[in-house]
Each structure stands twice: as structure tokens, then as C-alpha cells.
Write an enzyme that holds these catalytic residues in place. Structure first.
Site, short mmCIF file in Angstrom:
data_model
loop_
_atom_site.label_atom_id
_atom_site.label_comp_id
_atom_site.label_asym_id
_atom_site.label_seq_id
_atom_site.Cartn_x
_atom_site.Cartn_y
_atom_site.Cartn_z
N ARG A 139 0.88 -1.18 0.00
CA ARG A 139 0.00 0.00 0.00
C ARG A 139 0.91 1.22 0.00
NH1 ARG A 139 -5.34 1.32 3.49
NH2 ARG A 139 -6.10 -0.06 1.84
N HIS A 160 -7.26 0.69 -6.46
CA HIS A 160 -7.46 -0.18 -5.29
C HIS A 160 -8.09 -1.49 -5.79
CE1 HIS A 160 -7.77 -1.43 -1.28
NE2 HIS A 160 -8.64 -0.59 -0.78
N GLN A 216 -10.02 -4.09 -3.55
CA GLN A 216 -11.33 -3.63 -3.08
C GLN A 216 -12.41 -3.98 -4.10
OE1 GLN A 216 -12.05 -1.94 -0.06
NE2 GLN A 216 -14.06 -2.61 -0.75
N ASP A 259 -17.30 6.85 -1.83
CA ASP A 259 -16.10 6.73 -0.99
C ASP A 259 -15.86 8.09 -0.35
OD1 ASP A 259 -13.69 5.86 0.10
OD2 ASP A 259 -12.57 5.93 -1.78
N CYS A 314 -16.33 1.27 0.40
CA CYS A 314 -15.13 0.47 0.74
C CYS A 314 -14.77 0.58 2.22
CB CYS A 314 -13.96 0.86 -0.15
SG CYS A 314 -13.41 2.55 0.08
N ARG A 352 -13.30 -9.05 1.50
CA ARG A 352 -11.88 -8.78 1.23
C ARG A 352 -11.06 -10.02 1.59
NH1 ARG A 352 -9.96 -3.53 1.33
NH2 ARG A 352 -8.00 -4.50 0.73
N1 NVA Z 1 -10.03 6.39 -1.46
C1 NVA Z 1 -9.66 6.02 -0.12
C2 NVA Z 1 -9.83 4.57 0.10
C3 NVA Z 1 -9.50 4.07 1.47
C4 NVA Z 1 -9.66 2.59 1.62
C5 NVA Z 1 -8.22 6.43 0.12
O1 NVA Z 1 -7.39 6.26 -0.78
O2 NVA Z 1 -7.93 6.96 1.21
N1 CP Z 2 -11.22 -0.42 2.36
C1 CP Z 2 -9.95 -0.48 2.81
O1 CP Z 2 -9.01 -0.72 2.05
O2 CP Z 2 -9.83 -0.27 4.14
P1 CP Z 2 -8.48 -0.03 4.97
O3 CP Z 2 -7.96 1.33 4.58
O4 CP Z 2 -8.91 -0.10 6.40
O5 CP Z 2 -7.49 -1.10 4.61
#
Ligand code: NVA
Ligand code: CP
Length: 306
Positions: free
Chosen positions: A105, A132, A135, A221, A261, A289
């Protein structure tokens, strides 16, 4: 050396591979729910690298790898050499000599691509600024569980054209469904950044209510994704009319599902009556997930099983 399969973007997998993974996820979920041990990845090690916060992604990958008989190691930028400027190419060489599969990540997609280019083992995108993919694997698996095939269906994306939105748009091309996108002015989809072939599978709407009309799934989101916190106040103003509320769900098809998500902000991108309401499947979505990522790791490491 055989070509290593990575999952860096949703369209790294073909329709056939995705359908295999969805079928395996259903089987693996069944084993888990029946307390039956399934250890195809005994002695395998997953390394998880986090440059941003996470609850679900860490938990689902770590628990998932243990449930498949392997082990998982958590690294973050703060207390590894990654945060002190070690080149990503060097880190990839070293980490991939000591593990069997890596999940990352991070910020720019380019970082994960450089890592993968120097890795001896499969690399999975656990979220970047652009995508992502894990997801959307879980989201589509959840849709299939509740409603059957997503082919030909309509998904309404309301809000920011962020990493999750881009991935929905890629998925629509691979699995042949439609996305109605409604973003505030200035936050529109960037086709190149989303790495799309064309405009055949999505339509943009100025009015989010119009985007919701005819949708089989309404999803949204956070207005401010990780890494964009400096824009938070401005975004709260710009996105005020892009909240998924009861009226918007009523504009969608009668049996439309709601997904998010997570983490969610009730009163911002979604009203409590929607996320906590009867059409919401967010808890199934979060749980899935675990199951789809187990199927994904099985596929990347062992190929088509069964
Ligand atoms: N769009 C959000 C998703 C978090 C799971 C982010 O990138 O923070
Ligand atoms: N939806 C998701 O990826 O959640 P986290 O940021 O908690 O991993």
C-alpha cells in the site's frame, strides 16, 4: 524463469482469470465458514508493506495468509529502511528473496510498478493513489453473491474520481458492465490516469441524482483520500451536493445495493440512513476482502487450482 504474475491494476487479470478467482473465493469462503482447514500455502510467507494507514487491508491479508497455512510479516515506512530513502528497487530485490508474495500500500502507482519490476515474487496492489484493485474484487464478488453476474448491470459512482473509482472503471471494461459517474466540477475522471481503453463503459453525469437513476448498485467513498488531507476543507465544500442519501437510493433501481469500501463518514459522502439501511451490504463487502484475497493469493502462487 516463468513470468511472474502481479496484480497491480484490475486489468492485469483477464475475464477468465477473474471468474476463476470469484469461483475459488466462494469455495474458500465455504471452507472457512465450515471451520474446515485449507492450507495450500503452508510454509509460504507474505510480506505486507504499508506506507499509508489501514484496518481492513492489513487484517484481511494477514488473517487470510494464516488461514491458508502461511505466515505474514508487516512492514511500514515508519520503522523500516523504506522510510529512510532506500531505493525501492533495492528493497524489492531483498524483500522478494526472503518471501513468496508481497502486498504493498503506497502513494504513486509508479512506486509499486518499480517494485514489481525488481521482484522475484508476485506483487499485489493493496491501494495506491491511482487504484485499489483488491477492493473492487471484493465488491464485485459481493455483488455476485447478492445479485448474480455483474455483466450488463449499472453501477453508479457518486463523489470523487479517486483510486476506487478508477478501479471500478477498469473493472467495467474487463467484466462488461456500465458505470455512471458523477463528480463535482473539477474532480472529473482522468481517463489516462485511470488507464482506460476508451469511454464505452462509463458515462458522466453533472447531476448525481441522474447518475443514480437505473443503477443496480450505488457506491461512493470518502471525499478526501489518504495523501490529499491538505485539500480537506475545500473538498467538504465542493462535495456537499454529492452525498448518497435516501432520495438518491430511491432514484436507483428498487433492488439496488449500496456499497462503500470503508472507512465511511456518515453525514458526508453517505447518510446514516443509507449505510445503516436495508440496501447496504457494506459488512459483507468488508468481510469479502478476506475471501477474495485468499483466492487471489492462491491463484498468483499456485495457478488454477481445481
Ligand atoms: N479512497 C480512499 C480509500 C480508502 C480505503 C483512500 O485512498 O484513502
Ligand atoms: N477499504 C480499505 O481498504 O480499508 P483499509 O484502509 O482499512 O485497509
Amino acid at each position: 524463469m516463468a513470468t511472474i504474475k502481479h496484480f497491480l491494476q484490475f486489468n492485469d487479470l483477464t475475464t477468465d482469470e477473474l471468474n476463476h478467482i470469484f469461483a475459488r473465493a466462494a469455495w474458500i469462503k465455504g471452507q472457512f465458514k465450515s471451520y474446515r482447514q485449507y492450507w495450500p500455502l503452508q510454509d509460504r510467507t507474505l510480506v505486507m508493506i504499508f506506507e499509508k494507514a489501514s484496518t481492513r487491508t492489513r487484517l484481511s491479508f494477514e488473517a487470510g495468509m494464516h488461514q491458508l497455512g502461511g505466515s505474514a510479516i508487516y512492514l511500514n515506512t515508519r520503522d523500516s529502511q523504506l522510510g529512510r530513502g532506500e531505493p525501492v528497487e533495492d528493497a524489492a530485490q531483498v524483500i522478494s528473496r526472503m518471501s513468496d508474495i508481497v502486498m504493498i500500500r503506497t502513494f504513486e502507482q509508479e512506486i509499486i510498478e518499480r517494485f514489481a519490476a525488481n521482484s522475484r515474487v508476485p506483487v499485489i496492489n493493496g491501494l495506491t493513489n491511482e487504484y485499489h484493485p483488491c477492493q473492487i474484487l471484493a465488491d464485485i464478488f459481493t455483488f455476485i453473491e447478492h445479485r448474480g453476474s455483474i455483466k450488463g448491470k449499472t453501477v453508479a459512482w457518486i463523489g470523487d474520481s479517486n483510486n476506487v473509482c478508477n478501479t471500478w472503471l477498469q473493472a467495467a471494461e474487463v467484466l462488461d458492465f456500465n458505470v455512471h459517474v458523477s463528480t463535482p466540477p473539477g474532480y472529473e475522471v482522468e481517463q489516462e490516469r485511470a488507464n482506460l481503453y476508451g469511454h464505452d463503459h462509463y458515462e458522466e453525469f453533472a447531476d448525481p441524482m441522474e447518475a443514480a437513476r437505473g443503477a443496480d448498485l450505488v457506491t461512493t467513498d470518502v471525499w478526501t483520500s489518504m495523501g490529499f488531507e491538505a485539500e480537506n476543507e475545500e473538498r467538504i465544500r465542493d462535495f456537499a451536493d454529492w452525498q448518497v442519501d435516501g432520495d438518491m437510493m430511491r432514484a436507483a433501481n428498487k433492488d439496488a445495493l449500496f456499497m462503500h469500501c470503508l472507512p465511511a463518514h456518515r453525514g458526508e459522502e453517505v447518510a446514516a440512513e443509507v449505510i445503516d439501511g436495508a440496501q447496504s451490504v457494506v459488512w459483507d463487502e468488508a468481510e469479502n476482502r478476506l475471501h477474495v484475497q485468499k483466492a487471489l493469493m492462491e491463484y498468483l502462487l499456485l495457478g488454477k487450482v481445481k
